[in-house]
Design a protein around this motif. Structure first.
Motif, PDB file in Angstrom:
ATOM      1  N   LEU A   1      49.412  -4.468 -45.908  1.00 46.47           N
ATOM      2  CA  LEU A   1      50.396  -3.732 -45.131  1.00 46.47           C
ATOM      3  C   LEU A   1      49.809  -3.079 -43.879  1.00 46.47           C
ATOM      4  O   LEU A   1      50.434  -2.201 -43.279  1.00 46.47           O
ATOM      5  N   GLY A   2      48.624  -3.490 -43.486  1.00 42.98           N
ATOM      6  CA  GLY A   2      48.064  -2.997 -42.237  1.00 42.98           C
ATOM      7  C   GLY A   2      47.531  -1.576 -42.336  1.00 42.98           C
ATOM      8  O   GLY A   2      47.242  -1.060 -43.418  1.00 42.98           O
ATOM      9  N   GLN A   3      47.478  -0.915 -41.153  1.00 40.38           N
ATOM     10  CA  GLN A   3      46.812   0.389 -41.075  1.00 40.38           C
ATOM     11  C   GLN A   3      47.475   1.258 -40.007  1.00 40.38           C
ATOM     12  O   GLN A   3      47.834   0.776 -38.935  1.00 40.38           O
ATOM     13  N   ALA A   4      47.666   2.532 -40.347  1.00 38.83           N
ATOM     14  CA  ALA A   4      48.059   3.528 -39.356  1.00 38.83           C
ATOM     15  C   ALA A   4      46.772   4.069 -38.725  1.00 38.83           C
ATOM     16  O   ALA A   4      45.967   4.711 -39.396  1.00 38.83           O
ATOM     17  N   ASP A   5      46.561   3.801 -37.431  1.00 40.77           N
ATOM     18  CA  ASP A   5      45.279   4.100 -36.774  1.00 40.77           C
ATOM     19  C   ASP A   5      45.238   5.520 -36.221  1.00 40.77           C
ATOM     20  O   ASP A   5      46.208   6.005 -35.632  1.00 40.77           O
ATOM     21  N   TYR A   6      44.064   6.134 -36.400  1.00 45.23           N
ATOM     22  CA  TYR A   6      43.780   7.409 -35.741  1.00 45.23           C
ATOM     23  C   TYR A   6      42.301   7.400 -35.353  1.00 45.23           C
ATOM     24  O   TYR A   6      41.427   7.174 -36.207  1.00 45.23           O
ATOM     25  N   ALA A   7      42.048   7.620 -34.048  1.00 46.98           N
ATOM     26  CA  ALA A   7      40.659   7.570 -33.541  1.00 46.98           C
ATOM     27  C   ALA A   7      40.088   6.189 -33.848  1.00 46.98           C
ATOM     28  O   ALA A   7      40.686   5.175 -33.517  1.00 46.98           O
ATOM     29  N   ASP A   8      38.932   6.146 -34.474  1.00 43.56           N
ATOM     30  CA  ASP A   8      38.298   4.870 -34.781  1.00 43.56           C
ATOM     31  C   ASP A   8      38.568   4.410 -36.196  1.00 43.56           C
ATOM     32  O   ASP A   8      37.956   3.442 -36.675  1.00 43.56           O
ATOM     33  N   ASP A   9      39.437   5.070 -36.906  1.00 44.07           N
ATOM     34  CA  ASP A   9      39.707   4.709 -38.302  1.00 44.07           C
ATOM     35  C   ASP A   9      41.191   4.906 -38.578  1.00 44.07           C
ATOM     36  O   ASP A   9      41.993   5.012 -37.655  1.00 44.07           O
ATOM     37  N   GLY A  10      41.577   4.980 -39.857  1.00 43.51           N
ATOM     38  CA  GLY A  10      42.984   5.155 -40.165  1.00 43.51           C
ATOM     39  C   GLY A  10      43.272   5.070 -41.650  1.00 43.51           C
ATOM     40  O   GLY A  10      42.369   5.125 -42.486  1.00 43.51           O
ATOM     41  N   PHE A  11      44.581   4.892 -41.942  1.00 47.97           N
ATOM     42  CA  PHE A  11      45.095   4.857 -43.311  1.00 47.97           C
ATOM     43  C   PHE A  11      45.551   3.430 -43.588  1.00 47.97           C
ATOM     44  O   PHE A  11      46.543   2.961 -43.049  1.00 47.97           O
ATOM     45  N   GLU A  12      44.796   2.692 -44.431  1.00 58.01           N
ATOM     46  CA  GLU A  12      45.026   1.262 -44.665  1.00 58.01           C
ATOM     47  C   GLU A  12      45.534   1.039 -46.086  1.00 58.01           C
ATOM     48  O   GLU A  12      45.058   1.673 -47.036  1.00 58.01           O
ATOM     49  N   VAL A  13      46.534   0.105 -46.222  1.00 53.91           N
ATOM     50  CA  VAL A  13      47.145  -0.147 -47.522  1.00 53.91           C
ATOM     51  C   VAL A  13      47.218  -1.640 -47.791  1.00 53.91           C
ATOM     52  O   VAL A  13      47.580  -2.431 -46.925  1.00 53.91           O
TER      53      VAL A  13
ATOM     54  N   ASP B   1      43.585   3.401 -48.599  1.00 55.99           N
ATOM     55  CA  ASP B   1      42.224   3.752 -48.181  1.00 55.99           C
ATOM     56  C   ASP B   1      42.318   4.555 -46.884  1.00 55.99           C
ATOM     57  O   ASP B   1      42.689   4.028 -45.836  1.00 55.99           O
ATOM     58  N   ASN B   2      41.996   5.856 -46.962  1.00 52.67           N
ATOM     59  CA  ASN B   2      42.048   6.745 -45.802  1.00 52.67           C
ATOM     60  C   ASN B   2      40.633   6.924 -45.259  1.00 52.67           C
ATOM     61  O   ASN B   2      39.821   7.694 -45.791  1.00 52.67           O
ATOM     62  N   GLY B   3      40.326   6.185 -44.143  1.00 50.85           N
ATOM     63  CA  GLY B   3      38.989   6.288 -43.555  1.00 50.85           C
ATOM     64  C   GLY B   3      38.761   7.585 -42.818  1.00 50.85           C
ATOM     65  O   GLY B   3      37.611   7.968 -42.577  1.00 50.85           O
ATOM     66  N   VAL B   4      39.866   8.279 -42.451  1.00 51.91           N
ATOM     67  CA  VAL B   4      39.706   9.541 -41.722  1.00 51.91           C
ATOM     68  C   VAL B   4      39.082  10.603 -42.618  1.00 51.91           C
ATOM     69  O   VAL B   4      38.204  11.357 -42.211  1.00 51.91           O
ATOM     70  N   VAL B   5      39.532  10.658 -43.880  1.00 56.78           N
ATOM     71  CA  VAL B   5      38.990  11.653 -44.828  1.00 56.78           C
ATOM     72  C   VAL B   5      38.039  11.008 -45.823  1.00 56.78           C
ATOM     73  O   VAL B   5      37.590  11.661 -46.763  1.00 56.78           O
ATOM     74  N   ASN B   6      37.793   9.710 -45.634  1.00 55.69           N
ATOM     75  CA  ASN B   6      36.856   8.974 -46.480  1.00 55.69           C
ATOM     76  C   ASN B   6      37.240   9.079 -47.954  1.00 55.69           C
ATOM     77  O   ASN B   6      36.443   9.476 -48.808  1.00 55.69           O
ATOM     78  N   ASP B   7      38.489   8.680 -48.271  1.00 57.40           N
ATOM     79  CA  ASP B   7      38.975   8.741 -49.645  1.00 57.40           C
ATOM     80  C   ASP B   7      39.972   7.610 -49.842  1.00 57.40           C
ATOM     81  O   ASP B   7      40.584   7.126 -48.891  1.00 57.40           O
ATOM     82  N   ASP B   8      40.102   7.144 -51.088  1.00 58.17           N
ATOM     83  CA  ASP B   8      41.116   6.135 -51.398  1.00 58.17           C
ATOM     84  C   ASP B   8      41.708   6.427 -52.766  1.00 58.17           C
ATOM     85  O   ASP B   8      41.151   7.211 -53.539  1.00 58.17           O
ATOM     86  N   ASN B   9      42.869   5.744 -53.031  1.00 54.83           N
ATOM     87  CA  ASN B   9      43.576   5.979 -54.281  1.00 54.83           C
ATOM     88  C   ASN B   9      44.429   4.761 -54.590  1.00 54.83           C
ATOM     89  O   ASN B   9      44.936   4.094 -53.698  1.00 54.83           O
ATOM     90  N   THR B  10      44.580   4.469 -55.876  1.00 51.89           N
ATOM     91  CA  THR B  10      45.473   3.405 -56.333  1.00 51.89           C
ATOM     92  C   THR B  10      46.649   4.030 -57.072  1.00 51.89           C
ATOM     93  O   THR B  10      46.455   4.867 -57.948  1.00 51.89           O
ATOM     94  N   ASN B  11      47.860   3.625 -56.690  1.00 55.77           N
ATOM     95  CA  ASN B  11      49.029   4.174 -57.367  1.00 55.77           C
ATOM     96  C   ASN B  11      50.135   3.132 -57.434  1.00 55.77           C
ATOM     97  O   ASN B  11      50.070   2.082 -56.788  1.00 55.77           O
ATOM     98  N   LEU B  12      51.165   3.444 -58.233  1.00 53.24           N
ATOM     99  CA  LEU B  12      52.329   2.571 -58.377  1.00 53.24           C
ATOM    100  C   LEU B  12      53.464   3.133 -57.522  1.00 53.24           C
ATOM    101  O   LEU B  12      53.838   4.296 -57.670  1.00 53.24           O
ATOM    102  N   ALA B  13      54.012   2.320 -56.655  1.00 55.75           N
ATOM    103  CA  ALA B  13      55.108   2.737 -55.780  1.00 55.75           C
ATOM    104  C   ALA B  13      56.289   1.788 -55.959  1.00 55.75           C
ATOM    105  O   ALA B  13      56.121   0.611 -56.296  1.00 55.75           O
ATOM    106  N   GLY B  14      57.471   2.314 -55.729  1.00 53.83           N
ATOM    107  CA  GLY B  14      58.658   1.468 -55.773  1.00 53.83           C
ATOM    108  C   GLY B  14      58.816   0.682 -54.483  1.00 53.83           C
ATOM    109  O   GLY B  14      58.421   1.134 -53.404  1.00 53.83           O
ATOM    110  N   THR B  15      59.404  -0.503 -54.592  1.00 56.65           N
ATOM    111  CA  THR B  15      59.626  -1.324 -53.407  1.00 56.65           C
ATOM    112  C   THR B  15      60.939  -2.101 -53.558  1.00 56.65           C
ATOM    113  O   THR B  15      61.342  -2.464 -54.666  1.00 56.65           O
TER     114      THR B  15
END
Length: 324
Positions: free
Chosen positions: A77-89, A120-134
């Protein structure tokens, strides 16, 4: 977790290939399109980000019947970019697909299910796996029984974790190409046959007979002006209806010999027939003229009045029925 997502799509494809057979319900596809991140709660700590990117994936499906299928696959699902990193799913989809056939080659569908996503949030250097509805909607066009294309939209609700690394709603919109292994041809949409138009009922028109009785002077076969006037409606009937015929019958009283009276009656009939034919353009084949002499009196020949009634020519056009 990243290695798991790289391996599972390959496993899904291999599973589909193993089960492929003629006229079986399996299919496989790939999709690509754009993604938009929305409601970036706690993702980049309130900073502005580039929320648009590209996305894509692969999937395999199984048709249980003509309107329901189960699909599973890998989606990036790509990435929301901020600076040189971002929030990737990225992650795995498992959805039910509900189809309505519009025509022999065109379907509309809706999808509903779950998404096991790795945020995967490269801005805060953390990631998480969860179940979401779609959920999603789309259009599908079949080029033939084996190949189809889709245009679709899919919504992913709150992917990630609120406290860390953050979560976001994600919108995917794109195109897919799908291969169906020996899929049965789409069920024809049979349009109901129109009700046959009732046969028109012809209108029957009855045309009444027209006739006249023309009196003649003793031993005469001459037409008078009054005779001509009496012939007008008869002649007009012949002109108006070209398939009709005119019958002319001449008569005499009893004075004179039978042979003479027969000849005189025929002459009277011929005079009337000739006048109608010449003055109104009626072909002679449409006129039947004959003489009856003194054989058919309508009154007693012992009186002058009776004899005058017997000296006559009867003309008539028979009535008939026609349709229009």
């Amino acid at each position: 977790m990243y290695k798991v997502f790289k391996i599972l799509p390959v496993a899904l494809l291999i599973s589909g290939a193993v089960h492929a057979a003629t006229d079986n319900p399996w299919y496989v596809g790939a999709r690509v399109g754009g993604t938009t991140y929305d409601n970036l709660d706690g993702v980049i700590k309130g900073q502005n980000a580039d929320k648009d990117d590209w996305g894509g994936g692969i999937f395999v499906g199984y048709n249980f019947n003509s309107w329901f299928a189960l699909e599973g696959g890998y989606t990036y699902l790509g990435q929301a970019d901020y600076a040189d990193d971002g929030f990737e799913v990225q992650g795995l989809d498992l959805l039910g697909k509900f189809t309505y056939q519009v025509s022999n080659s065109f379907d509309i569908y809706a999808k509903l299910g779950g998404f096991v996503g790795d945020a995967d949030n490269g801005v805060v250097n953390d990631d998480n796996t969860n179940l979401a509805g779609t959920a999603g909607v789309g259009l599908e066009y079949f080029f033939n029984r084996d190949l189809s294309a889709r245009a679709e939209y899919q919504y992913y609700n709150q992917v990630g974790k609120t406290d860390s690394p953050g979560e976001s709603d994600i919108h995917f919109y794109g195109l897919s190409l799908v291969y169906h292994w020996g899929a049965p041809a789409p069920v024809p949409v049979i349009e109901p046959e129109p009700e046959p138009m009732p046969e028109p009922v012809p209108e029957v028109v009855k045309v009444e007979a027209v006739g006249a009785v023309l009196p003649f002077a003793f031993d005469s076969d001459k037409l008078t002006q009054r005779d001509i006037e009496m012939l007008q409606p008869v002649a007009q009937q012949l002109v108006k209806y070209p398939d009709t015929q005119l019958y002319v019958v001449g008569h005499t009283d009893s004075r004179g010999s039978l042979e003479y009276n027969q000849k005189l009656s025929e002459d009277r009939a011929a005079v009337v027939a000739g006048y109608v034919g010449n003055h109104f353009g009626i072909d002679e084949t449409r006129i039947v003229a004959q003489g009856r002499g003194e054989l058919e009196p309508v009154a007693n020949n012992d009186t002058e009045e009776g004899r005058a009634r017997n000296r006559r020519v009867e003309v008539f056009v028979p009535g008939f029925e026609m349709t229009k």
